[in-house]
Design an enzyme around this catalytic site. Sequence first.
Site, PDB file in Angstrom:
ATOM      1  N   ARG A   1       0.845  -1.190   0.000  1.00 47.58           N
ATOM      2  CA  ARG A   1       0.000   0.000   0.000  1.00 47.58           C
ATOM      3  C   ARG A   1       0.883   1.243   0.000  1.00 47.58           C
ATOM      4  O   ARG A   1       2.102   1.150   0.096  1.00 47.58           O
ATOM      5  CB  ARG A   1      -0.957  -0.011   1.196  1.00 47.58           C
ATOM      6  CG  ARG A   1      -0.250  -0.439   2.483  1.00 47.58           C
ATOM      7  CD  ARG A   1      -0.812   0.176   3.682  1.00 47.58           C
ATOM      8  NE  ARG A   1      -0.721   1.610   3.611  1.00 47.58           N
ATOM      9  CZ  ARG A   1       0.401   2.300   3.847  1.00 47.58           C
ATOM     10  NH1 ARG A   1       1.544   1.691   4.145  1.00 47.58           N
ATOM     11  NH2 ARG A   1       0.396   3.609   3.766  1.00 47.58           N
ATOM     12  N   GLY A   2       0.212   2.410  -0.085  1.00 55.46           N
ATOM     13  CA  GLY A   2       0.968   3.658  -0.211  1.00 55.46           C
ATOM     14  C   GLY A   2       1.143   3.945  -1.698  1.00 55.46           C
ATOM     15  O   GLY A   2       1.491   3.033  -2.461  1.00 55.46           O
ATOM     16  N   ALA A   3       0.897   5.194  -2.093  1.00 54.86           N
ATOM     17  CA  ALA A   3       0.851   5.514  -3.529  1.00 54.86           C
ATOM     18  C   ALA A   3       2.110   5.075  -4.295  1.00 54.86           C
ATOM     19  O   ALA A   3       2.019   4.336  -5.288  1.00 54.86           O
ATOM     20  CB  ALA A   3       0.580   7.005  -3.703  1.00 54.86           C
TER      21      ALA A   3
ATOM     22  N   ARG B   1      -6.515  -0.294  -7.766  1.00 53.64           N
ATOM     23  CA  ARG B   1      -7.045   0.752  -6.874  1.00 53.64           C
ATOM     24  C   ARG B   1      -7.102   2.041  -7.699  1.00 53.64           C
ATOM     25  O   ARG B   1      -6.192   2.291  -8.500  1.00 53.64           O
ATOM     26  CB  ARG B   1      -6.140   0.953  -5.636  1.00 53.64           C
ATOM     27  CG  ARG B   1      -6.127  -0.245  -4.692  1.00 53.64           C
ATOM     28  CD  ARG B   1      -5.343   0.056  -3.426  1.00 53.64           C
ATOM     29  NE  ARG B   1      -6.059   0.929  -2.518  1.00 53.64           N
ATOM     30  CZ  ARG B   1      -5.509   1.479  -1.429  1.00 53.64           C
ATOM     31  NH1 ARG B   1      -4.244   1.240  -1.134  1.00 53.64           N
ATOM     32  NH2 ARG B   1      -6.214   2.262  -0.633  1.00 53.64           N
TER      33      ARG B   1
ATOM     34  N   GLN C   1      -3.631   2.619   9.622  1.00 53.30           N
ATOM     35  CA  GLN C   1      -2.254   2.644   9.109  1.00 53.30           C
ATOM     36  C   GLN C   1      -1.326   3.443  10.033  1.00 53.30           C
ATOM     37  O   GLN C   1      -0.140   3.140  10.137  1.00 53.30           O
ATOM     38  CB  GLN C   1      -2.213   3.263   7.700  1.00 53.30           C
ATOM     39  CG  GLN C   1      -2.795   2.377   6.614  1.00 53.30           C
ATOM     40  CD  GLN C   1      -4.261   2.676   6.351  1.00 53.30           C
ATOM     41  OE1 GLN C   1      -4.987   3.079   7.266  1.00 53.30           O
ATOM     42  NE2 GLN C   1      -4.702   2.481   5.135  1.00 53.30           N
TER      43      GLN C   1
ATOM     44  N   ASP D   1      -1.823  10.977  -2.510  1.00 49.32           N
ATOM     45  CA  ASP D   1      -2.059   9.891  -3.468  1.00 49.32           C
ATOM     46  C   ASP D   1      -2.231  10.405  -4.885  1.00 49.32           C
ATOM     47  O   ASP D   1      -1.985   9.689  -5.854  1.00 49.32           O
ATOM     48  CB  ASP D   1      -3.274   9.065  -3.050  1.00 49.32           C
ATOM     49  CG  ASP D   1      -2.912   8.199  -1.857  1.00 49.32           C
ATOM     50  OD1 ASP D   1      -2.901   8.737  -0.734  1.00 49.32           O
ATOM     51  OD2 ASP D   1      -2.580   7.021  -2.054  1.00 49.32           O
TER      52      ASP D   1
ATOM     53  N   ASN E   1      -5.570  12.531  -0.425  1.00 48.67           N
ATOM     54  CA  ASN E   1      -4.781  11.718   0.517  1.00 48.67           C
ATOM     55  C   ASN E   1      -5.770  10.981   1.422  1.00 48.67           C
ATOM     56  O   ASN E   1      -6.992  11.114   1.285  1.00 48.67           O
ATOM     57  CB  ASN E   1      -3.819  12.599   1.323  1.00 48.67           C
ATOM     58  CG  ASN E   1      -2.808  11.767   2.102  1.00 48.67           C
ATOM     59  OD1 ASN E   1      -2.181  10.862   1.549  1.00 48.67           O
ATOM     60  ND2 ASN E   1      -2.654  12.032   3.387  1.00 48.67           N
ATOM     61  N   LYS E   2      -5.237  10.211   2.327  1.00 45.69           N
ATOM     62  CA  LYS E   2      -6.052   9.368   3.203  1.00 45.69           C
ATOM     63  C   LYS E   2      -7.202  10.149   3.836  1.00 45.69           C
ATOM     64  O   LYS E   2      -7.034  11.303   4.234  1.00 45.69           O
ATOM     65  CB  LYS E   2      -5.128   8.770   4.274  1.00 45.69           C
ATOM     66  CG  LYS E   2      -5.767   7.865   5.279  1.00 45.69           C
ATOM     67  CD  LYS E   2      -6.560   6.735   4.660  1.00 45.69           C
ATOM     68  CE  LYS E   2      -5.753   5.877   3.700  1.00 45.69           C
ATOM     69  NZ  LYS E   2      -6.638   4.932   2.928  1.00 45.69           N
TER      70      LYS E   2
HETATM   71  O1  MRU Z   1      -4.847   3.281   1.619  1.00 43.96           O
HETATM   72  P1  MRU Z   1      -3.368   3.466   1.731  1.00 43.96           P
HETATM   73  O2  MRU Z   1      -2.798   2.938   2.997  1.00 43.96           O
HETATM   74  O3  MRU Z   1      -2.637   2.974   0.506  1.00 43.96           O
HETATM   75  O4  MRU Z   1      -3.201   5.058   1.764  1.00 43.96           O
HETATM   76  C1  MRU Z   1      -1.919   5.606   1.746  1.00 43.96           C
HETATM   77  C2  MRU Z   1      -1.928   7.076   1.939  1.00 43.96           C
HETATM   78  O5  MRU Z   1      -2.954   7.712   1.954  1.00 43.96           O
HETATM   79  C3  MRU Z   1      -0.615   7.773   2.043  1.00 43.96           C
HETATM   80  O6  MRU Z   1      -0.712   8.933   2.815  1.00 43.96           O
HETATM   81  C4  MRU Z   1      -0.177   8.166   0.631  1.00 43.96           C
HETATM   82  O7  MRU Z   1      -0.179   7.078  -0.227  1.00 43.96           O
HETATM   83  C5  MRU Z   1       1.149   8.779   0.603  1.00 43.96           C
HETATM   84  S1  MRU Z   1       2.364   7.612   1.066  1.00 43.96           S
HETATM   85  C6  MRU Z   1       3.827   7.911   0.515  1.00 43.96           C
END
Ligand code: MRU
Length: 320
Positions: free
Chosen positions: A58-60, A92, A187, A228, A238-239
């Site tokens: 996970r994470g962009a 995703r 997270q 993201d 973002n999240k």
């Molecule tokens: O749903 P996730 O855990 O993939 O969400 C991740 C985030 O929202 C992070 O803040 C974002 O990807 C930046 S991480 C370098």
Amino acid sequence: MPASRRRARPRIEPIRWIGGPDGYLRILDQTLLPHRVRRLALRRVDQVVEAIRALRVRGAPLIGIAAAYGMVLAARRPASLEASARRLARARPTAVNLAAAVRRVRRVLGRRPTPARALAEARAIHREDAEACRRIGRAGAPLVRGNVLTICNTGHLATGGTGTAFAVLLRARPRRIFVCETRPLNQGARLTLWEARRCGLRATLVCDSAAGALMQRGLVGCVVTGADRIAANGDTANKIGTYALAVLARAHGIPFYVAAPSSTIDRRLRSGRRIPIEVRSPREIAPWTDRALNPAFDVTPARLIDGWITEAGTVRPPFR
Ligand code: MRU
């Protein structure tokens, strides 16, 4: 550099391609952290798609890297390459890095796809992201004032290197980092706390709903988050919960920064209104009901952001 800053970096490796073009993708299953450290071997495209959807990776930036390696597996079956590329790109919807990485590997493969060429490009994407993280950390550290509030997980576990917002914190080493738990999948509570401890950062977990009270009491010097997808006007997805933090920060006169590599910028979208927002299962919020709405991301308007920290330096408003 003072001795306290020269700490050894722990090895946190969320992803690695094992072997040559006929090898496989090894990931750390992040759904089990912090309780169990288990690695999974992914040998088929559908396994990579499942790992991305289930947030095992996970994470962009990291899902972009995972999908790029997924293209090595896809290139082993040229007849189904297009279909595999589509499935990887759509695993995703919100992080632009995912589809962009798949497109980049697909372009390099051209009419004669080979796993070897896909692997060389995937490794390049991985390397470039690690370098971007290093530069983001350097660019963002001088902006940090006082205690930092952050959300979700933006570190080694979310990128090909030391992270985005997390890389800034690693470099700046603030006295204290407040980590929002990041409901519903936690997270922040599960991953950022674990990672911060391993990196020797002083992190304190807070409920998402505590952010306003901390700001009101003068305990937050600045907010730094990841992203993201950033639209051409600077609106930033973002999240879920990030927008609320930005509104609160502005109300309290606290600077709000977004840290992201330029691969997270989507120049094709003029504003954040068109950013696709992933809506996940209601059961992630409460397993006993399907009457819940679970958007995984939100969009913070550019006017609430005081700076975008990228590998090329910090962009101040207006975003260009
Ligand atoms: O749903 P996730 O855990 O993939 O969400 C991740 C985030 O929202 C992070 O803040 C974002 O990807 C930046 S991480 C370098």
